[in-house]
Design an enzyme around this catalytic site. Structure first.
Site, PDB file in Angstrom:
ATOM      1  N   SER A  50       0.843  -1.199   0.000  1.00  0.00           N
ATOM      2  CA  SER A  50       0.000   0.000   0.000  1.00  0.00           C
ATOM      3  C   SER A  50       0.874   1.243   0.000  1.00  0.00           C
ATOM      4  O   SER A  50       2.104   1.169   0.063  1.00  0.00           O
ATOM      5  CB  SER A  50      -0.926   0.007   1.223  1.00  0.00           C
ATOM      6  OG  SER A  50      -0.168   0.072   2.422  1.00  0.00           O
ATOM      7  N   SER A 170      12.393   9.817   6.304  1.00  0.00           N
ATOM      8  CA  SER A 170      11.330  10.737   6.712  1.00  0.00           C
ATOM      9  C   SER A 170      11.949  12.063   7.120  1.00  0.00           C
ATOM     10  O   SER A 170      13.009  12.086   7.762  1.00  0.00           O
ATOM     11  CB  SER A 170      10.552  10.154   7.890  1.00  0.00           C
ATOM     12  OG  SER A 170       9.751  11.138   8.513  1.00  0.00           O
ATOM     13  N   TYR A 195      10.466   6.128  15.578  1.00  0.00           N
ATOM     14  CA  TYR A 195      10.421   6.174  14.114  1.00  0.00           C
ATOM     15  C   TYR A 195      11.448   7.163  13.578  1.00  0.00           C
ATOM     16  O   TYR A 195      12.259   6.840  12.704  1.00  0.00           O
ATOM     17  CB  TYR A 195       9.012   6.559  13.672  1.00  0.00           C
ATOM     18  CG  TYR A 195       8.781   6.513  12.188  1.00  0.00           C
ATOM     19  CD1 TYR A 195       8.325   5.348  11.575  1.00  0.00           C
ATOM     20  CD2 TYR A 195       8.982   7.639  11.392  1.00  0.00           C
ATOM     21  CE1 TYR A 195       8.090   5.300  10.206  1.00  0.00           C
ATOM     22  CE2 TYR A 195       8.758   7.597  10.028  1.00  0.00           C
ATOM     23  CZ  TYR A 195       8.310   6.430   9.440  1.00  0.00           C
ATOM     24  OH  TYR A 195       8.085   6.392   8.081  1.00  0.00           O
ATOM     25  N   LYS A 199      15.015   6.656  11.337  1.00  0.00           N
ATOM     26  CA  LYS A 199      15.192   7.328  10.049  1.00  0.00           C
ATOM     27  C   LYS A 199      16.475   8.168  10.061  1.00  0.00           C
ATOM     28  O   LYS A 199      17.171   8.271   9.042  1.00  0.00           O
ATOM     29  CB  LYS A 199      13.971   8.191   9.731  1.00  0.00           C
ATOM     30  CG  LYS A 199      12.690   7.398   9.520  1.00  0.00           C
ATOM     31  CD  LYS A 199      12.827   6.395   8.399  1.00  0.00           C
ATOM     32  CE  LYS A 199      11.580   5.584   8.180  1.00  0.00           C
ATOM     33  NZ  LYS A 199      11.700   4.648   7.040  1.00  0.00           N
ATOM     34  N   THR A 228      -1.082   8.225   3.097  1.00  0.00           N
ATOM     35  CA  THR A 228      -0.908   6.778   3.036  1.00  0.00           C
ATOM     36  C   THR A 228      -1.606   6.123   4.214  1.00  0.00           C
ATOM     37  O   THR A 228      -1.812   6.765   5.261  1.00  0.00           O
ATOM     38  CB  THR A 228       0.575   6.388   3.071  1.00  0.00           C
ATOM     39  OG1 THR A 228       1.121   6.744   4.344  1.00  0.00           O
ATOM     40  CG2 THR A 228       1.364   7.091   1.968  1.00  0.00           C
TER      41      THR A 228
END
Length: 311
Positions: A50, A170, A195, A199, A228
């Site tokens: 996705s 990101s 997260y 990154k 998303t």
């Protein structure tokens, strides 16, 4: 980089939004990848069920690539593959099941591959709400974003001799320095911080990986703010606030596709956004020393089970 581009980059909200993409794309030189430029070539896209991964797979297929879609659960990828085949009817899509956070699964998967690989795109991402461990006991965001990709890249070296390796990072990494506790054991866990920290690790290790893999091209990019399922599920409040500013998945994936297919390959070892190399730091507090970067490189390779390099 133009003054407008620099302004968009520094002010974040316009630059990361669909406005930034649309303003910048009007000024790009005529260097879109040529039609059919990837015909006969194989590309691997992780996290391809996705969002950005699916959009990346579609656009690479439109350039003629045979696309291997790496997903955690092949049974859940059927609708995505049907969509892709509907969008690009003449393309070849293959579904490969592999949980990138599971280092044993990565080894098994890499052992099944034998054909040359033109591009390996590390797009798989997670943001668990609480600290979670991979099958080997590593913090899950680290395992998914760093350890698994490093191991897969290492194992596929013989197939990537003339290829390209691209990490989807990101812009959130700008808020974080290299962590001293990459496994997030010593402080209370925060999902968005975990997260962003992983990154940051991706971005800081990119020049070292580029040197290790030369002449293979290596890059990290960030897609801006794209609409998303991953963003909606992980940050619903942020999604509601920015819903009118979010890029489409195809806009977010544009630089990944461009890096994978444009000729000649851009400069290796860089961090990219909207087809331009970008600074890796805007805040003095996030800057790291070369010894810290090398220590993280050593730790992550060891944690991934990569044998030490001969000296």
């Amino acid at each position: 980089m133009s003054a407008l581009d620099t302004l968009l980059d520094r002010t974040v909200i316009p630059g990361y939004s669909k406005l930034g993409y649309r303003l910048r794309s009007r000024t790009w030189p005529d260097d879109d990848p040529a039609p059919n430029s990837l015909t006969g070539k194989t590309v691997i896209v992780t996290g391809a069920r996705s969002g950005l991964g699916k959009a990346t797979a579609a656009d690479l297929a439109r350039l003629g690539a045979r696309v291997r879609l790496v997903v955690r659960d092949a049974s859940r990828a059927a609708s995505a593959v049907a969509d892709l085949r509907g969008d690009v009817p003449d393309a070849t899509f293959e579904v490969d099941e592999c949980d990138i956070s599971d280092l044993d699964a990565v080894r098994r998967y890499a052992g099944r591959l034998t054909d040359p690989i033109h591009a390996l795109i590390h797009n798989a991402g997670v943001m668990p709400a609480k600290r979670t461990q991979s099958p080997q006991g590593h913090e899950l965001t680290l395992a998914t974003h760093v350890l698994g990709p490093l191991l897969l890249t290492e194992l596929l070296k013989p197939l990537l001799a003339d290829g390209r390796v691209i990490f989807v990072a990101s812009g959130g990494m700008y808020t974080q320095p290299l962590p001293t506790d990459p496994e997030y054991r010593d402080t209370p866990y925060k999902a968005a911080t975990a997260y962003a920290r992983t990154k940051r690790i991706q971005v800081e290790l990119t020049p070292l990986l580029a040197a290790d893999l030369a002449p293979t091209f290596v890059a990290t990019m960030h897609p801006g703010w794209s609409e998303t399922p991953g963003l909606t599920d992980s940050l619903p409040g942020f999604t509601r606030l920015t819903k009118h500013l979010l890029r489409t998945p195809a806009e977010g994936a544009d630089t990944t596709v461009w890096l994978a297919a444009t000729e000649p390959a851009p400069h290796t070892g860089k961090f990219w956004h909207d087809r331009e190399p970008r600074p890796t730091h805007y805040l003095n507090r996030t800057r790291e020393s070369e010894p810290a970067r090398l220590a993280m490189w050593t730790y992550c390779r060891a944690a991934a089970g990569i044998q030490p390099q001969a000296t």
